[in-house]
Design an enzyme around this catalytic site. Structure first.
Site, mmCIF file in Angstrom:
data_model
loop_
_atom_site.group_PDB
_atom_site.id
_atom_site.type_symbol
_atom_site.label_atom_id
_atom_site.label_comp_id
_atom_site.label_asym_id
_atom_site.label_seq_id
_atom_site.Cartn_x
_atom_site.Cartn_y
_atom_site.Cartn_z
ATOM 1 N N GLU A 100 36.368 40.512 43.875
ATOM 2 C CA GLU A 100 36.322 41.955 44.126
ATOM 3 C C GLU A 100 35.478 42.332 45.348
ATOM 4 O O GLU A 100 34.406 42.937 45.240
ATOM 5 C CB GLU A 100 35.840 42.686 42.866
ATOM 6 C CG GLU A 100 36.810 42.540 41.717
ATOM 7 C CD GLU A 100 36.419 43.309 40.463
ATOM 8 O OE1 GLU A 100 35.279 43.834 40.399
ATOM 9 O OE2 GLU A 100 37.250 43.384 39.535
ATOM 10 N N GLU A 110 42.124 38.485 36.518
ATOM 11 C CA GLU A 110 41.109 39.086 35.638
ATOM 12 C C GLU A 110 41.653 40.340 34.973
ATOM 13 O O GLU A 110 42.300 41.168 35.612
ATOM 14 C CB GLU A 110 39.838 39.432 36.420
ATOM 15 C CG GLU A 110 38.692 39.906 35.524
ATOM 16 C CD GLU A 110 37.434 40.262 36.302
ATOM 17 O OE1 GLU A 110 37.023 39.452 37.157
ATOM 18 O OE2 GLU A 110 36.885 41.354 36.072
#
Length: 554
Positions: free
Chosen positions: A292, A396
């Protein structure tokens, strides 16, 4: 259809009333084989969570845990596995393929000629499997071995630990074959940490070593999973934050990028991790380019992060990470870009290509997260069409992570299983080749998490009672992972009715058709599935249910 193994009367057909004695012989053979080879499953030890609107959870301990075996359908038959809000968990039933002339007509013709009322048409869905139109091949499904997951697993006795591992990876579990592991710490750790924290500015990484968390928690869990697994477990690794001396703000979180003088050091940091895990006999199949990266640019989160602007990421991949991995003995390791939300993929790939077109030559695929799924999954098909040589891997997902989530852990939530199922179907129908859940397990509070970023998980561990519970999300994942083996190829499904249930279909390496269907309605829906002009199956989907059907296609 016929329920077997449990020998309950519910749904049991009298075989002598069937149209064909051959059907009776097939069903009897399957039943006999189940007893002969021990394929009778252990049912869910259901626990009512005592909250209106919730579904049951299944309790496992040192002496008992529910199981599921896959029964290969005999020629002319199919097998169905059902989970539902009402409490079914992989309930198994059997049926025979119907021989008929043609599938149901397309939507408009069906409505005009059927003579049925609109309400009836809306409760009868029909589909045609176009097995000659094939799309992506599947790598698999799995979850993440974080510090939190492995710490919770270690709270259990040896016997219960084995039942846990078997539930996820074993032949009578849901047969995960993918794992994601953090490189160093993440928020789901008891404290923030990295490798080689000292000495400061150590470009040679002279003090690089794995942590106690690797040696005592993560690696043992991965090794036990490898022993139990029915197929090779492919491991993907991601860094949340490098040592703070590499970062512009010299802190574990917040607005920060990589200092330019440490671009090569950060590439070496990843290679050293691959080397250290290789020494422990854990092969790293893929690396992502940092977890991220938007979190270090727009710092709304207060946990481990490193920000990347797209152009900087392109330069680092092209000049450092790509050459470092490709010139090493681990040059078959896949490099997956972005590792963030689907709405950021175009921004990052475009910026990387502008900075250095060679960056995309080093990239084998694109890693995508779950939390931007308010954007329709069709964006993934668009990305696949522009980058046809790159795989799409979902790396994820979890429920309960958002500030507006009133409850991080919602025990027995069918809604969360429902969302998982819908998004996995959407992703698979838009060229995703695999789907990795977040923590394999957490405690009853959704931790540990040093940043108090608690979330839900498919399994919750109660160490003091030496038990764990399987939530509805666990079974949602299993409806895919158990029955869609690596190498399966997605096939086109043509809708031929007004009514509809969510679905995705595959041809397995054995040549069978596997279809996952989801009925989100509060009423049952009849479903007809034509596998050819002459062959079809009919099933009834219970209200708010998930079904996986495997059809012998030979």
């Amino acid at each position: 259809m016929m329920q077997l193994c449990s020998l309950t009367s519910q749904g049991l057909m009298d075989p002598m009333t069937n149209k064909s004695k051959w059907t009776f012989l097939v069903i009897t053979t399957v039943l006999f084989s189940s007893f002969l080879f021990g394929n009778c499953d252990q049912p869910c030890e259901a626990r009512d969570v005592g909250i209106t609107g919730r579904s049951v959870v299944c309790v496992c301990n040192a002496t008992y845990c529910d199981t599921v075996t896959r029964d290969a359908p005999a020629r002319g038959t199919f097998v169905v596995y059902t989970s539902s809000r009402a409490g079914k968990r992989f309930e198994k039933s059997y049926g025979t393929i119907r021989l008929s002339i043609g599938a149901k007509a397309p939507v408009s013709e069906n409505y005009d000629r059927s003579g049925k009322g609109l309400s009836e048409l809306l409760n009868e869905a029909s589909y045609r499997i176009l097995s000659n139109i094939r799309h992506q091949k599947i790598e698999g499904f799995g979850g993440s071995v974080t510090d939190a997951a492995s710490i919770n697993w270690r709270k259990l006795s040896d016997s219960t630990q084995r039942r846990f591992i078997n539930s996820y990876f074993g032949r009578d579990g849901i047969e995960y074959n993918l794992i994601r592991v953090p490189i160093g710490g993440a928020d789901f750790s008891t404290h923030p940490y990295t490798y080689n924290e000292y000495p400061w500015n150590d470009k040679a990484l002279s003090n690089y070593s794995l942590s106690n968390e690797d040696y005592f928690y993560k690696l043992p869990m991965i090794k036990q999973a490898q022993k139990a697994a029915t197929a090779e477990i492919k491991v993907t690794a991601s860094t949340w934050s490098p040592p703070v001396w590499m970062k512009t703000n010299e802190a574990i979180t917040g607005f920060a990028q990589l200092k330019r003088e440490f671009y090569q050091t950060y590439a070496d940091y990843h290679l050293r991790f691959i080397e250290e895990y290789d020494k422990a006999e854990v092969k790293i199949w893929a690396l992502t380019t940092t977890n991220e990266p938007i979190n270090g640019i727009v710092p709304f989160v207060d946990f481990n992060s490193l920000g990347w602007f797209p152009t900087d990421l392109g330069i680092w991949v092209a000049k450092n990470l790509g050459p470092t991995i490709r010139n090493s003995r681990f040059n078959d390791t896949l490099l997956l870009a972005v590792d963030d939300q689907r709405y950021l993929i175009d921004i990052y790939l475009g910026g990387m290509a502008r900075a250095d077109p060679k960056s995309l030559e080093y990239i084998d695929g694109i890693a995508v997260h779950y939390y931007g799924n308010f954007i329709p999954a069709g964006i993934l098909s668009n990305i696949q069409s522009r980058y046809p040589d790159k795989i799409l891997l979902a790396t994820e997902a979890c429920e309960g992570p958002m500030p507006w989530d009133l409850m991080q852990v919602k025990i027995g939530s069918w809604e969360r299983a429902d969302r998982y199922t819908r998004h996995i179907i959407d992703d698979l129908n838009n060229f995703v080749v695999g789907w990795i859940d977040w923590n394999l397990c957490l405690d009853e509070n959704g931790g540990p998490n040093w940043a108090h970023n608690y979330v839900d998980a498919p399994i919750l561990v109660y160490g003091e009672r030496d038990e764990f519970i399987k939530q509805p999300m666990f079974y949602a994942m299993g409806h895919f992972s158990k029955f869609i083996p690596r190498g399966s190829q997605r096939v086109e499904v043509l809708r031929t009715s007004l009514a509809h249930v969510n679905n995705v279909a595959f041809i397995t390496p054995q040549g069978n058709i596997v279809m996952v269907l989801q009925n989100t309605n509060t009423h049952e829906v009849k479903v007809n599935i034509a596998t050819s002009l002459l062959r079809s199956v009919e099933i009834t989907m219970e209200p708010e249910s998930i079904k996986t059907i495997e059809i012998n296609n030979n």
